[in-house]
Design a protein around this motif. Structure first.
Motif, PDB file in Angstrom:
ATOM      1  N   THR B 135      39.722  59.181  56.104  1.00 25.31           N
ATOM      2  CA  THR B 135      38.571  59.194  55.226  1.00 25.31           C
ATOM      3  C   THR B 135      36.809  58.972  56.233  1.00 25.31           C
ATOM      4  OG1 THR B 135      39.922  57.978  53.682  1.00 25.31           O
ATOM      5  CG2 THR B 135      37.895  57.742  53.304  1.00 25.31           C
ATOM      6  N   ALA B 136      37.653  57.796  57.539  1.00 27.55           N
ATOM      7  CA  ALA B 136      36.767  58.081  57.879  1.00 27.55           C
ATOM      8  C   ALA B 136      35.270  59.220  58.613  1.00 27.55           C
ATOM      9  CB  ALA B 136      36.597  57.086  59.645  1.00 27.55           C
ATOM     10  N   VAL B 137      36.311  60.101  59.547  1.00 27.81           N
ATOM     11  CA  VAL B 137      36.206  61.108  59.953  1.00 27.81           C
ATOM     12  C   VAL B 137      35.852  62.264  58.981  1.00 27.81           C
ATOM     13  CG1 VAL B 137      37.428  63.963  61.039  1.00 27.81           C
ATOM     14  CG2 VAL B 137      37.651  61.562  61.542  1.00 27.81           C
ATOM     15  N   PHE B 138      35.944  62.518  57.932  1.00 27.02           N
ATOM     16  CA  PHE B 138      36.255  63.351  56.657  1.00 27.02           C
ATOM     17  C   PHE B 138      34.004  62.415  56.346  1.00 27.02           C
ATOM     18  CE2 PHE B 138      34.276  63.180  52.198  1.00 27.02           C
ATOM     19  CZ  PHE B 138      34.793  64.180  52.087  1.00 27.02           C
ATOM     20  N   GLY B 139      33.851  61.123  56.297  1.00 29.16           N
ATOM     21  CA  GLY B 139      32.580  60.732  55.820  1.00 29.16           C
ATOM     22  C   GLY B 139      31.811  60.677  56.835  1.00 29.16           C
ATOM     23  N   PHE B 140      32.032  60.776  58.714  1.00 27.94           N
ATOM     24  CA  PHE B 140      30.775  60.940  59.227  1.00 27.94           C
ATOM     25  C   PHE B 140      30.657  62.705  59.787  1.00 27.94           C
ATOM     26  CE2 PHE B 140      32.098  57.839  62.248  1.00 27.94           C
ATOM     27  CZ  PHE B 140      31.432  56.993  62.958  1.00 27.94           C
ATOM     28  N   SER B 141      31.893  63.833  58.874  1.00 29.21           N
ATOM     29  CA  SER B 141      31.556  65.052  59.898  1.00 29.21           C
ATOM     30  C   SER B 141      30.809  65.877  58.240  1.00 29.21           C
ATOM     31  CB  SER B 141      32.787  65.314  59.786  1.00 29.21           C
ATOM     32  OG  SER B 141      33.955  65.376  59.073  1.00 29.21           O
ATOM     33  N   VAL B 146      25.456  67.916  51.657  1.00 31.13           N
ATOM     34  CA  VAL B 146      27.147  68.711  50.818  1.00 31.13           C
ATOM     35  C   VAL B 146      27.659  67.308  50.080  1.00 31.13           C
ATOM     36  CG1 VAL B 146      29.107  69.378  51.326  1.00 31.13           C
ATOM     37  CG2 VAL B 146      27.545  70.276  52.831  1.00 31.13           C
ATOM     38  N   ILE B 147      27.378  65.750  50.902  1.00 33.26           N
ATOM     39  CA  ILE B 147      28.505  65.029  49.824  1.00 33.26           C
ATOM     40  C   ILE B 147      27.873  65.131  48.206  1.00 33.26           C
ATOM     41  CG2 ILE B 147      28.920  62.971  49.493  1.00 33.26           C
ATOM     42  CD1 ILE B 147      29.552  63.270  52.568  1.00 33.26           C
ATOM     43  N   GLY B 148      26.407  64.998  48.227  1.00 37.83           N
ATOM     44  CA  GLY B 148      25.667  64.392  46.979  1.00 37.83           C
ATOM     45  C   GLY B 148      25.867  66.027  46.971  1.00 37.83           C
ATOM     46  N   TYR B 149      25.314  66.473  46.740  1.00 39.32           N
ATOM     47  CA  TYR B 149      25.896  68.301  46.075  1.00 39.32           C
ATOM     48  C   TYR B 149      27.209  68.050  45.088  1.00 39.32           C
ATOM     49  CZ  TYR B 149      21.227  70.477  47.650  1.00 39.32           C
ATOM     50  OH  TYR B 149      19.776  70.817  47.975  1.00 39.32           O
ATOM     51  N   LEU B 150      27.925  67.517  45.997  1.00 35.12           N
ATOM     52  CA  LEU B 150      28.996  67.650  45.465  1.00 35.12           C
ATOM     53  C   LEU B 150      29.571  66.334  44.148  1.00 35.12           C
ATOM     54  CD1 LEU B 150      31.980  67.823  48.192  1.00 35.12           C
ATOM     55  CD2 LEU B 150      31.765  69.148  45.873  1.00 35.12           C
ATOM     56  N   LEU B 151      29.332  65.617  44.260  1.00 33.89           N
ATOM     57  CA  LEU B 151      29.302  64.598  43.441  1.00 33.89           C
ATOM     58  C   LEU B 151      28.116  64.596  42.532  1.00 33.89           C
ATOM     59  CD1 LEU B 151      28.146  61.280  45.904  1.00 33.89           C
ATOM     60  CD2 LEU B 151      30.937  62.005  44.506  1.00 33.89           C
ATOM     61  N   LEU B 190      28.560  56.865  52.150  1.00 37.32           N
ATOM     62  CA  LEU B 190      30.130  57.593  53.254  1.00 37.32           C
ATOM     63  C   LEU B 190      30.252  57.277  54.964  1.00 37.32           C
ATOM     64  CD1 LEU B 190      32.231  58.133  51.491  1.00 37.32           C
ATOM     65  CD2 LEU B 190      31.965  61.114  51.628  1.00 37.32           C
ATOM     66  N   VAL B 191      28.602  57.887  54.814  1.00 43.99           N
ATOM     67  CA  VAL B 191      28.506  57.676  56.556  1.00 43.99           C
ATOM     68  C   VAL B 191      28.937  55.890  57.020  1.00 43.99           C
ATOM     69  CG1 VAL B 191      26.907  58.552  58.579  1.00 43.99           C
ATOM     70  CG2 VAL B 191      27.213  60.140  56.797  1.00 43.99           C
ATOM     71  N   TYR B 192      28.162  55.993  56.327  1.00 40.80           N
ATOM     72  CA  TYR B 192      27.814  54.226  57.176  1.00 40.80           C
ATOM     73  C   TYR B 192      28.839  53.909  56.942  1.00 40.80           C
ATOM     74  CZ  TYR B 192      24.660  50.579  57.326  1.00 40.80           C
ATOM     75  OH  TYR B 192      23.977  49.412  58.090  1.00 40.80           O
ATOM     76  N   MET B 193      29.793  54.186  55.557  1.00 42.92           N
ATOM     77  CA  MET B 193      31.102  52.840  55.655  1.00 42.92           C
ATOM     78  C   MET B 193      32.135  53.791  57.407  1.00 42.92           C
ATOM     79  SD  MET B 193      32.932  53.475  52.098  1.00 42.92           S
ATOM     80  CE  MET B 193      33.381  55.063  51.825  1.00 42.92           C
ATOM     81  N   ALA B 194      31.724  55.122  57.313  1.00 42.03           N
ATOM     82  CA  ALA B 194      32.874  55.893  58.027  1.00 42.03           C
ATOM     83  C   ALA B 194      32.848  54.975  59.189  1.00 42.03           C
ATOM     84  CB  ALA B 194      32.267  57.776  57.965  1.00 42.03           C
ATOM     85  N   LEU B 195      31.299  54.635  59.259  1.00 41.05           N
ATOM     86  CA  LEU B 195      30.540  53.996  60.734  1.00 41.05           C
ATOM     87  C   LEU B 195      30.644  53.026  60.638  1.00 41.05           C
ATOM     88  CD1 LEU B 195      29.036  53.968  63.559  1.00 41.05           C
ATOM     89  CD2 LEU B 195      27.131  53.610  61.874  1.00 41.05           C
ATOM     90  N   ILE B 196      31.517  51.781  60.165  1.00 45.70           N
ATOM     91  CA  ILE B 196      31.853  50.403  60.114  1.00 45.70           C
ATOM     92  C   ILE B 196      32.991  50.373  60.049  1.00 45.70           C
ATOM     93  CG2 ILE B 196      31.281  48.638  59.087  1.00 45.70           C
ATOM     94  CD1 ILE B 196      28.394  49.374  58.220  1.00 45.70           C
TER      95      ILE B 196
END
Lengths: 531, 313
Positions: B135-141, B146-151, B190-196
């Motif tokens: 999940t973290a790798v997904f969030g980073f990459s 893209v996430i915004g448009y998908l959501l 999501l990115v931030y979550m992955a990082l933390i």
């Protein structure tokens, strides 16, 4: 209840509750129009800036003396009647009764005179020529004003009602007295809608509310003429710079009308329930490859002609609007297709098979020896980026040493004004496009001016072109105008004032509960209704 | 501690001054011209020159800089070239959306990322650990847009649970406020979550191998007590550091998120101002951001003392 049971029940409840969430109703107040304009409304002084989005917002707030109809004929708007002397030197206008500003003050002739003065100072295409011919512009009484000219100006009504920027909007005298090179800060209008400055969030939202004191004309509305009856209490402009977001908002019924949906997303919008799509502006646009006439190689007409015979308008148009062939067509002339003065006289170099070998030969004759050609491309604007890419390829094909400079529009806007040689901060080529409404005749057509130093960027100089433009101003009727325009087009093509990359149109899209949307070079809100 | 905080706040003044000078110089040498944009395509070169003069853009660099600096000292950030509105008013209009987005993003990210990181460390090497890291790798990459448009596609267009765009002030109710902000906050978070989550996991793995944890286990302390009382507090310093550093990423990400979801925040204000060369707005916003960075860093430094009593200033 045990903790585990509680957690299970809560999770189940949340899941089922979420799935059963009602579809969120979208406010569809029939008295509010939610419109997505082509760009951000960053200011509202239609004289200080010539941006189209400002003109479009101003059309709601301020009224005009004359307005063009869908046949491009100027019709009286704030004016009740006019009288012109036989020598076309004295024009007397009478305002119609009942005109009011949004602060409740009546519109007087002196307001009109101040507004005309401010407009004349900034409108290089028609205002300044009138100013130069004006001996006196005076308010005769509260309802009457008069021009006394030292030279006839037969296109006066067209000038007073022109839709290309800057338009002549009527403001209160104290506001119109503002230096034309400084921005106004009060938006007291004379038109059908009042600007809600307190709700304005530049870059996000602008709101207009109906002005009860506005008295529309009795005639049926047609573009900027006739009775401007607004059927909404409020018009909201929602600034959505992202094309995908704007399209999604329209599909989701969060907005009612998108002025310029991206061509890429139009197929999707066509399939969406409740969304209508059609051509926005029948007058479209003419793509432009602007060359610098001051410096080699394009200071030589042979080099400009080399581009002319090699350039494929189809390549440009497919890059700009895609494969939707209803959106574009070739334009082997300088004037807007399907308008009265359109002509293809002298347009042969842009027709037929493209000839790269002949182009190379012409370049050699022009003395071109592989010097760098600086192509400035505004990559943040889709239309200029697409044109720039095609030009880079074209120049390589005809053996030119192209130096592609990827810039943003702000930088191109600054740098194109530099007359220095290309190696010293100057340039050879940039791209833009001209609204078809500005290319219907020579008056608003600044890009066709060939006066050299005072001409538009690129500074073309052709006495033949200038003579024909002058002749058009004095043409007494349409037949004479057509003859002059054919000669003008021929002369401009020979001199290659600029290179047309094609004629293209754009779409507009709206919810199907709106009716009364018309095709025009600007959004026409009057007579639109929402069910 | 108070003296330290005051010293740090006073020390921000030269930092902010240097940032101001740097930004002003950068804008001065950068190409582009607001006068040309204002004048538009139909204007003549002479018109552009007159507009430039009327805006005072033809004055020497130092005159312009000190004029602006003197105004800032007096609390006046100037007036936008384009809108003719005070910069402070424009910033004020935009603060609530950006602040709301950041707070919600931080709340969502931290409340998901820390448990994820702790559990991944606890279940180190199991499928749970791998799932968290995937999940973290997904969030980073995955880029934010893209996430915004998908959501937006799934939850706004298909399910119609949330609006596609816009912002509603909290003053108009908590539900409409959250309804507008949930999707952007998830996209940005999501990115931030992955990082933390990654940092939490790595730090917790280190802490869980310490002697005192083994001692706690030997003394019969429960798993939850070991993880959340004995270990997490000791892992907090690197996590807080990353939260602070990530704040910068959050501001950068907010620019994209605000564009995708049409949120009228400071990110969009900055981008619009840069594209138009609205110098007073750019300078005002950058000045504000630099002050916020300095304060966030100060906050992080002060938090160290809460989590680690050995740290004293």
């Amino acid at each position: 209840m045990r903790r585990r049971d509680f957690m299970r029940a809560a999770a189940l409840g949340a899941a089922t509750g979420a799935m059963a969430m009602p579809r969120l109703g979208h406010a569809a107040d029939t008295k509010v129009l939610r419109f997505v304009p082509q760009a951000n409304l960053a200011n509202l002084d239609p004289i200080w800036t010539t941006q189209y989005v400002v003109r479009n917002g101003s059309l709601l707030i301020w009224d005009m003396l004359y307005g063009v109809n869908d046949k491009l004929e100027p019709q009286p708007q704030m004016v009740r009647s006019h009288d012109v002397s036989a020598d076309f030197k004295t024009w007397t206008f009478t305002l119609r009764p009942g005109l009011k500003f949004h602060d409740g003050e009546p519109v007087r002739a002196r307001d009109v005179v101040a507004s005309i003065n401010r407009w004349m100072a900034r409108d290089a295409t028609m205002g300044l020529p009138i100013k130069r011919r004006t001996d006196a512009l005076e308010a005769v009484d509260d309802a009457t004003f008069r021009f006394r000219l030292n030279q006839p100006y037969p296109k006066m009504l067209f000038a007073l009602g022109k839709s290309s920027t800057p338009c002549l909007f009527i403001m209160p005298e104290r506001i119109a007295a503002t230096d034309p090179f400084k921005q106004i800060s009060e938006y007291i209008g004379s038109g059908p809608m009042r600007f809600k400055k307190d709700e304005w969030v530049p870059g996000s939202m602008a709101a207009f509310e109906r002005f009860a004191g506005y008295v529309p004309r009795d005639e049926k509305a047609s573009w900027l003429s006739g009775g401007k009856r607004v059927n909404f209490d409020r018009v909201e402009w929602h600034i959505l710079p992202d094309a995908a977001t704007a399209s999604a908002a329209l599909q989701n019924n969060e907005v009612d009308w998108v002025e310029t949906p991206s061509p890429d997303l139009v197929p999707l919008l066509r399939k969406s329930a409740g969304v209508m799509v059609d051509i926005a502006d029948p007058l479209g646009n003419i793509g432009s490859l602007r060359v610098n006439h001051l410096h080699p190689p394009f200071n030589n007409v042979l080099a400009r002609r080399a581009l002319q015979i090699a350039l494929s308008q189809e390549d440009y148009m497919r890059a700009v609007v895609g494969d939707d062939e209803t959106l574009w067509k070739p334009v082997p002339g300088y004037f807007t297709p399907d308008t009265p003065l359109y002509t293809e006289a002298g347009g042969e170099p842009l027709k037929g098979k493209r000839d790269y070998d002949a182009a190379k030969k012409l370049l050699a004759e022009a003395g071109y020896k592989g010097e760098p050609v600086i192509l400035m491309v505004a990559t943040d604007v889709n239309i200029t980026k697409a044109q720039g890419d095609v030009t880079a390829d074209l120049l390589k094909r005809i053996g030119m040493n192209v130096q592609y400079e990827a810039l943003d529009w702000g930088t191109v806007g600054q740098r194109r004004a530099k007359k220095d040689p290309p190696g010293q901060g100057g340039w050879n080529i940039f791209h833009t496009w001209h609204a078809g409404a500005d290319c219907v005749n020579p008056a608003p057509y600044i890009a066709l001016d060939a006066s050299g130093d005072t001409a538009w960027f690129g500074w073309p100089k052709s006495d033949a072109v200038q003579a024909k433009i002058a002749a058009w101003y004095d043409a007494p009727d349409l037949a004479a105008e057509k003859t002059v325009i054919a000669d003008l087009n021929r002369a401009a093509m020979e001199h290659v004032i600029y290179l047309q990359t094609g004629f293209f149109k754009g779409y507009q899209a709206w919810r199907n509960n709106l009716s009364g949307i018309v095709k025009a070079p600007f959004p026409v809100v009057w007579d639109v209704t929402k069910a | 501690m108070l003296a330290y905080a005051i010293r740090r706040i006073v020390a921000t003044i030269p930092v902010v001054l240097i940032v101001a000078l740097f930004v002003f110089s950068l804008l001065y040498i950068a190409p582009g011209d607001p006068a040309a944009i204002i004048a538009g395509d139909q204007a003549t070169p002479a018109d552009v020159e007159r507009i430039r003069a009327s805006l005072g853009l033809d004055r020497p660099f130092l005159v312009r800089f000190f004029d602006w600096l003197w105004s800032v000292v007096r609390g006046d950030l100037g007036t936008s070239i384009f809108t003719n509105l005070p910069v402070s008013h424009m910033i004020q209009q935009r603060i609530e959306p950006t602040l709301s987005l950041m707070v919600l993003t931080l709340t969502l990210s931290l409340s998901c990322a820390i448990p994820m990181g702790v559990i991944a460390a606890w279940k180190h090497g199991t499928w749970i650990d791998r799932a968290v890291m995937m999940t973290a790798v997904f969030g980073f990459s995955t880029p934010v847009f893209v996430i915004g448009y998908l959501l937006a596609y799934v939850f706004a267009l298909r399910l119609d649970w949330f609006p596609v765009q816009g912002f509603t002030s909290i003053s108009q109710g908590l539900f409409p406020f959250l309804r507008n902000l949930i999707l952007p906050a998830v996209a940005l978070g999501l990115v931030y979550m992955a990082l933390i989550a990654r940092i939490t996991r790595a730090t917790m793995l280190d802490v869980l191998s310490q002697d005192y944890v083994r001692t706690a286990k030997a003394k019969g302390v429960g798993q939850r007590g070991i993880l959340f009382i004995h270990s997490l507090k000791n892992a907090a310093v690197p996590i807080v550091t990353i939260v602070g550093i990530g704040f910068a990423a959050l501001i950068g990400g907010a620019v994209v998120t605000e564009s995708v979801f049409a949120i009228p925040g400071l990110g969009r204000l900055t981008v619009d101002a840069i594209l138009r060369r609205d110098y007073p707005v750019i300078q005002g916003v950058v000045l504000l951001f630099s002050c916020v960075y300095v304060l966030v860093n100060l906050g992080v430094d002060l938090l160290y003392t809460v989590f680690d009593p050995r740290i004293r200033y």
